[in-house]
Design a protein around this motif. Structure first.
Motif, short mmCIF file in Angstrom:
data_model
loop_
_atom_site.label_atom_id
_atom_site.label_comp_id
_atom_site.label_asym_id
_atom_site.label_seq_id
_atom_site.Cartn_x
_atom_site.Cartn_y
_atom_site.Cartn_z
N ASN A 288 0.82 -1.20 0.00
CA ASN A 288 0.00 0.00 0.00
C ASN A 288 0.86 1.25 0.00
O ASN A 288 0.59 2.21 -0.73
N LYS B 285 -6.20 7.36 1.43
CA LYS B 285 -6.58 7.40 0.01
C LYS B 285 -7.19 8.75 -0.36
O LYS B 285 -6.88 9.31 -1.41
N GLN C 106 1.40 4.12 -3.15
CA GLN C 106 1.08 5.54 -2.98
C GLN C 106 2.28 6.46 -3.08
O GLN C 106 2.12 7.65 -3.39
#
Length: 198
Positions: free
Chosen positions: A102, A160, A106
């Motif tokens: 993750n 997010k 990002q």
């Protein structure tokens, strides 16, 4: 033009920006070390079983002088080595792997849009970056626990949303640097002057 915008940031702001980026890179390094620790606790602890079941196939395929990696590489938590782990260890390695993936997914968005956004909106961009780093600490702690995603879900969703805001900030900043948008630039119109000034 971009060069003059960078100079506008001033010496103290440049150091602050470098410091924050260093912290973010440090979080990535910390997470990698945590993942290796989890691999040692899972694959390393079950190495004897892995070698007993798959060692002969490994040697047949890659040579007698080779052995299975003690950290379970190249398995990323859901392949042939992980199938032999006890269920609790399988959960643990997959949580650590997902947390790491993750962050890796990002990072390009965060870094690129931070570098672009800081040229037009330095205070706002640094505020976004501070918030992102703050959330990341809780995300890592949540994911590395036994409950994994269930514990880190809220933080991940906020992260997010923050990444989306960073992307919009980067796009608007790049349009601003190119001189596109002018008075129709809604982001600049609603952005307080205190967040725009370097």
């Amino acid at each position: 033009m971009a060069f003059s915008c960078y100079i506008r940031l001033g010496s103290s702001r440049q150091y602050k920006f470098r410091f924050i980026i260093s912290i973010l890179a440090g979080i990535g390094f910390h997470l990698q070390m945590e993942q290796i620790k989890v691999r040692k606790e899972t694959f390393g602890r079950n190495y004897a079983q892995l070698d007993q079941v798959l060692g002969k196939f490994h040697k047949e395929a890659l040579g007698e002088d080779t052995s299975i990696n003690v950290y379970g590489y190249p398995d990323i938590g859901n392949n042939i080595y992980a199938d032999l782990l006890p269920y609790k260890d399988w959960i643990k390695i997959n949580n650590a792997q997902r947390c790491h993936e993750n962050l890796v997914q990002q990072m390009p968005i965060v870094f690129c849009n931070t570098f672009i956004g800081i040229l037009s909106f330095p205070k706002f961009t640094l505020g976004l970056l501070y918030t992102y780093i703050f959330l990341r600490f809780f995300h890592i702690q949540g994911y590395l626990g036994f409950r994994g995603y269930n514990k880190a879900m809220a933080v991940e969703e906020f992260s997010k949303l923050l990444v989306i805001i960073m992307a919009v900030n980067g796009i608007v900043s790049s349009l601003s640097l190119l001189g596109v948008g002018g008075r129709f630039n809604l982001f600049r119109r609603f952005m307080p002057n205190s967040l725009r000034k370097p």
